[in-house]
Design a protein around this motif. Structure first.
Motif, PDB file in Angstrom:
ATOM      1  N   ALA A  26       0.831  -1.349  -0.028  1.00 34.85           N
ATOM      2  CA  ALA A  26      -0.011  -0.107  -0.099  1.00 34.85           C
ATOM      3  C   ALA A  26       0.916   1.211  -0.025  1.00 34.85           C
ATOM      4  O   ALA A  26       0.323   2.345  -0.622  1.00 34.85           O
ATOM      5  N   SER A  27       1.880   1.155   0.739  1.00 35.79           N
ATOM      6  CA  SER A  27       2.972   2.368   0.764  1.00 35.79           C
ATOM      7  C   SER A  27       3.489   2.924  -0.599  1.00 35.79           C
ATOM      8  O   SER A  27       3.844   3.837  -0.912  1.00 35.79           O
ATOM      9  N   ILE A  61       9.205   8.299   3.441  1.00 42.78           N
ATOM     10  CA  ILE A  61       8.113   7.669   3.955  1.00 42.78           C
ATOM     11  C   ILE A  61       6.975   7.943   3.978  1.00 42.78           C
ATOM     12  O   ILE A  61       6.473   9.059   4.567  1.00 42.78           O
ATOM     13  N   PRO A  62       5.973   7.405   2.962  1.00 39.02           N
ATOM     14  CA  PRO A  62       4.801   8.117   2.794  1.00 39.02           C
ATOM     15  C   PRO A  62       3.736   7.754   3.618  1.00 39.02           C
ATOM     16  O   PRO A  62       4.031   6.852   4.476  1.00 39.02           O
ATOM     17  N   GLN A  63       2.682   8.505   3.790  1.00 36.19           N
ATOM     18  CA  GLN A  63       1.508   8.055   4.498  1.00 36.19           C
ATOM     19  C   GLN A  63       1.924   8.164   6.215  1.00 36.19           C
ATOM     20  O   GLN A  63       1.642   7.099   6.743  1.00 36.19           O
ATOM     21  N   VAL A  64       2.442   8.934   6.906  1.00 33.72           N
ATOM     22  CA  VAL A  64       2.865   9.072   8.239  1.00 33.72           C
ATOM     23  C   VAL A  64       2.099  10.056   8.881  1.00 33.72           C
ATOM     24  O   VAL A  64       1.301  10.912   8.326  1.00 33.72           O
ATOM     25  N   GLY A  65       2.305  10.012  10.338  1.00 35.97           N
ATOM     26  CA  GLY A  65       1.640  10.907  10.977  1.00 35.97           C
ATOM     27  C   GLY A  65       2.455  11.340  12.176  1.00 35.97           C
ATOM     28  O   GLY A  65       3.778  11.260  11.977  1.00 35.97           O
ATOM     29  N   GLU A 123       4.102  13.011   5.218  1.00 33.95           N
ATOM     30  CA  GLU A 123       5.474  12.323   4.486  1.00 33.95           C
ATOM     31  C   GLU A 123       6.799  12.739   5.075  1.00 33.95           C
ATOM     32  O   GLU A 123       7.107  14.025   5.087  1.00 33.95           O
ATOM     33  N   ILE A 124       7.303  11.816   5.444  1.00 38.21           N
ATOM     34  CA  ILE A 124       8.825  11.813   5.917  1.00 38.21           C
ATOM     35  C   ILE A 124       9.876  11.867   4.993  1.00 38.21           C
ATOM     36  O   ILE A 124       9.581  11.180   3.992  1.00 38.21           O
ATOM     37  N   GLU A 125      10.491  13.058   4.789  1.00 39.57           N
ATOM     38  CA  GLU A 125      11.583  13.230   3.694  1.00 39.57           C
ATOM     39  C   GLU A 125      12.856  13.623   4.199  1.00 39.57           C
ATOM     40  O   GLU A 125      12.912  14.688   5.018  1.00 39.57           O
ATOM     41  N   LEU A 126      13.822  12.861   3.737  1.00 31.55           N
ATOM     42  CA  LEU A 126      15.348  13.386   4.245  1.00 31.55           C
ATOM     43  C   LEU A 126      16.165  13.364   2.757  1.00 31.55           C
ATOM     44  O   LEU A 126      15.721  12.473   2.011  1.00 31.55           O
ATOM     45  N   ASP A 127      16.893  14.527   2.749  1.00 29.97           N
ATOM     46  CA  ASP A 127      17.820  14.261   1.671  1.00 29.97           C
ATOM     47  C   ASP A 127      18.996  14.025   2.024  1.00 29.97           C
ATOM     48  O   ASP A 127      19.714  14.269   3.094  1.00 29.97           O
ATOM     49  N   LEU A 128      19.713  13.363   0.940  1.00 31.06           N
ATOM     50  CA  LEU A 128      21.382  12.994   0.906  1.00 31.06           C
ATOM     51  C   LEU A 128      21.990  13.772  -0.307  1.00 31.06           C
ATOM     52  O   LEU A 128      21.441  13.776  -1.312  1.00 31.06           O
ATOM     53  N   ASP A 129      23.346  13.915  -0.083  1.00 29.21           N
ATOM     54  CA  ASP A 129      24.145  14.399  -1.106  1.00 29.21           C
ATOM     55  C   ASP A 129      24.974  13.124  -1.575  1.00 29.21           C
ATOM     56  O   ASP A 129      25.817  12.645  -1.006  1.00 29.21           O
ATOM     57  N   PRO A 130      24.769  12.637  -2.836  1.00 35.50           N
ATOM     58  CA  PRO A 130      25.537  11.647  -3.319  1.00 35.50           C
ATOM     59  C   PRO A 130      27.085  11.734  -3.510  1.00 35.50           C
ATOM     60  O   PRO A 130      27.774  10.777  -3.286  1.00 35.50           O
ATOM     61  N   ARG A 131      27.251  12.923  -3.503  1.00 32.80           N
ATOM     62  CA  ARG A 131      29.021  13.204  -3.454  1.00 32.80           C
ATOM     63  C   ARG A 131      29.405  12.643  -1.932  1.00 32.80           C
ATOM     64  O   ARG A 131      30.668  12.627  -1.701  1.00 32.80           O
TER      65      ARG A 131
END
Length: 188
Positions: free
Chosen positions: A26-27, A63-67, A128-136
């Motif tokens: 579902a996610s 992480i979609p569909q969070v609270g 929605e939990i979102e964290l970003d990362l730098d591939p460098r």
């Protein structure tokens, strides 16, 4: 989903089996990349094509569909790492999650040091939990392992599937991790 599993035969040879299982979790429901995944152990550095390619964009952990409960789990997990919280550039201890999302008059940033890699969370939306990362920062097996360990810990903390995607690409993941059974999935 398509799953590839390996086993040994009676004579010691390796055998791979392709399995078709139920619907997409579902996610991941919705218009995802149609090239369905295969199940795998924790992927090795360089095993997923393009994952850490330096081409000017970030990678996202979603992480979609969070609270709010899930956000609290993220803050609890991040407290195990060296982390910095800022509001409009001023450093302070992270406030309660409810305070973060009720105060939209400035920018929130949580920087989580995973070792050689920093994961950044901007608290965009509650759902929605979102964290970003730098591939460098992820150009070695060690850095790759630090990111995947964090994803596994995060999935376990919230009890939900976590996606690793191109920047703003929640529908086209490179990888996902299921906390139940500890399963990684790679997407073609």
């Amino acid at each position: 989903m398509l799953q590839i599993t390996g086993s040994k035969t009676a004579n010691g040879n390796c055998r791979s089996t392709l399995h078709c299982s139920g619907p997409t979790p579902a996610s991941l429901a919705g218009p995802l990349n149609s090239n369905v995944s295969h199940q795998m152990h924790r992927p090795a550095y360089g095993e997923v094509l393009g994952l850490w390619e330096i081409e000017g964009s970030l990678r996202d952990i979603y992480i979609p569909q969070v609270g709010l409960f899930d956000w609290k789990k993220l803050l609890e997990l991040s407290s195990r790492f060296i982390c910095t919280y800022t509001f409009d550039g001023a450093t302070s201890a992270p406030p309660e999650v409810e305070s973060i999302f009720s105060n939209r008059g400035g920018s929130h940033l949580l920087r989580v040091n995973l070792g050689t890699v920093t994961a950044n969370c901007h608290f965009f939306v509650v759902s929605e939990i979102e964290l970003d990362l730098d591939p460098r920062e992820i150009q070695s097996p060690k850095a790759h392992g630090e990111v995947l360990s964090f994803i596994e810990s995060l999935a376990g903390a919230v009890g939900k599937q976590v996606l690793l995607t191109p920047e703003n690409g929640e529908r086209i993941p490179y990888l996902s991790f299921e906390p139940i059974g500890g399963k990684w999935h790679a997407y073609a």
